[in-house]
Design a protein around this motif. Structure first.
Motif, PDB file in Angstrom:
ATOM      1  N   LEU A 183     -10.396 -14.181   0.979  1.00 48.92           N
ATOM      2  CA  LEU A 183      -9.124 -12.796  -0.080  1.00 48.92           C
ATOM      3  C   LEU A 183      -8.958 -13.567  -1.431  1.00 48.92           C
ATOM      4  N   ILE A 184      -9.073 -11.506  -2.039  1.00 48.22           N
ATOM      5  CA  ILE A 184      -8.822 -12.769  -3.725  1.00 48.22           C
ATOM      6  C   ILE A 184      -7.946 -11.821  -3.585  1.00 48.22           C
ATOM      7  N   LEU A 185      -6.584 -11.956  -4.415  1.00 49.90           N
ATOM      8  CA  LEU A 185      -5.281 -10.846  -4.839  1.00 49.90           C
ATOM      9  C   LEU A 185      -4.845 -11.377  -6.144  1.00 49.90           C
ATOM     10  N   PRO A 186      -4.835 -10.226  -6.555  1.00 56.54           N
ATOM     11  CA  PRO A 186      -4.239 -10.082  -7.613  1.00 56.54           C
ATOM     12  C   PRO A 186      -3.686 -11.156  -8.288  1.00 56.54           C
ATOM     13  N   LEU A 188      -7.880  -2.344  -3.829  1.00 58.53           N
ATOM     14  CA  LEU A 188      -8.191  -1.747  -2.909  1.00 58.53           C
ATOM     15  C   LEU A 188      -9.144  -1.308  -1.786  1.00 58.53           C
ATOM     16  N   SER A 189      -9.573  -2.169  -0.483  1.00 63.04           N
ATOM     17  CA  SER A 189     -10.442  -1.468   0.275  1.00 63.04           C
ATOM     18  C   SER A 189      -8.963  -0.242   1.378  1.00 63.04           C
ATOM     19  N   LEU A 245      -5.263  -5.176   0.620  1.00 62.99           N
ATOM     20  CA  LEU A 245      -6.066  -6.014   0.123  1.00 62.99           C
ATOM     21  C   LEU A 245      -6.058  -6.915   1.152  1.00 62.99           C
ATOM     22  N   ILE A 246      -5.225  -6.554   2.235  1.00 61.22           N
ATOM     23  CA  ILE A 246      -6.073  -7.352   3.486  1.00 61.22           C
ATOM     24  C   ILE A 246      -7.034  -6.877   4.545  1.00 61.22           C
ATOM     25  N   LEU A 263       0.657  -1.282  -0.263  1.00 58.38           N
ATOM     26  CA  LEU A 263       0.068  -0.320   0.086  1.00 58.38           C
ATOM     27  C   LEU A 263       0.476   1.573   0.153  1.00 58.38           C
ATOM     28  N   ALA A 264       2.090   1.418   0.536  1.00 58.29           N
ATOM     29  CA  ALA A 264       2.490   2.405   1.108  1.00 58.29           C
ATOM     30  C   ALA A 264       3.771   2.551  -0.420  1.00 58.29           C
ATOM     31  N   GLU A 265       3.904   2.006  -1.068  1.00 57.58           N
ATOM     32  CA  GLU A 265       4.895   1.471  -2.587  1.00 57.58           C
ATOM     33  C   GLU A 265       3.475   2.269  -3.532  1.00 57.58           C
ATOM     34  N   MET A 266       1.985   2.125  -3.344  1.00 60.61           N
ATOM     35  CA  MET A 266       0.847   2.439  -4.279  1.00 60.61           C
ATOM     36  C   MET A 266       0.996   3.661  -4.003  1.00 60.61           C
ATOM     37  N   GLU A 267       0.927   4.289  -3.187  1.00 63.70           N
ATOM     38  CA  GLU A 267       0.636   5.682  -2.385  1.00 63.70           C
ATOM     39  C   GLU A 267       1.888   6.610  -3.032  1.00 63.70           C
TER      40      GLU A 267
END
Length: 92
Positions: free
Chosen positions: A68-71, A84-85, A89-90, A29-33
Motif C-alpha cells: 500500500l502507498i499512502l499520500p 484512488l482506485s 486508497l486501501i 472517500l466519502a469526504e472526498m466525494e
C-alpha cells in the motif's frame, strides 16, 4: 503487509489491522466525494496516524516492495483523488 507513507518511509502492519484502515479509508472517500476539505484533512491525518501507531517502522535502508502507498500528510484533495482506485486508497 508493508505500507509506505510518501515522504516518511515504510511500516509493516499485521493484516488484522486492515479492517480499521478500511473504515478510515471509507470515511476519507466519502469526504472526498462530498468535497468536505476539513473532514478530508482530519481523516487523512487519522489514517496516517493509525498506520504509524499500528505499524513497525522498517529501517531506512530496507528496500521492500510496498503493498500500500499512502499520500503524504500534506497531500491535497486532488493529489489523493489521483491515487484512488475504485475501492479508495486501501483495496478491500
Amino acid at each position: 503487509m508493508i505500507v509506505r507513507i510518501m515522504g516518511e518511509g515504510q511500516r509493516t502492519l499485521a493484516d488484522s489491522h486492515v479492517v480499521e484502515l478500511n473504515r478510515l479509508d471509507d470515511e476519507l472517500l466519502a469526504e472526498m466525494e462530498s468535497g468536505d476539505e476539513d473532514g478530508f484533512r482530519r481523516t487523512l491525518g487519522d489514517l496516517l496516524d493509525a498506520v504509524r501507531r499500528l505499524g513497525e517502522p522498517l529501517p531506512d535502508d530496507a528496500l521492500e516492495p510496498s503493498e500500500l502507498i499512502l499520500p503524504a500528510p500534506d497531500a491535497s484533495l486532488d493529489e489523493v483523488r489521483a491515487m484512488l482506485s475504485g475501492d479508495g486508497l486501501i483495496p478491500g
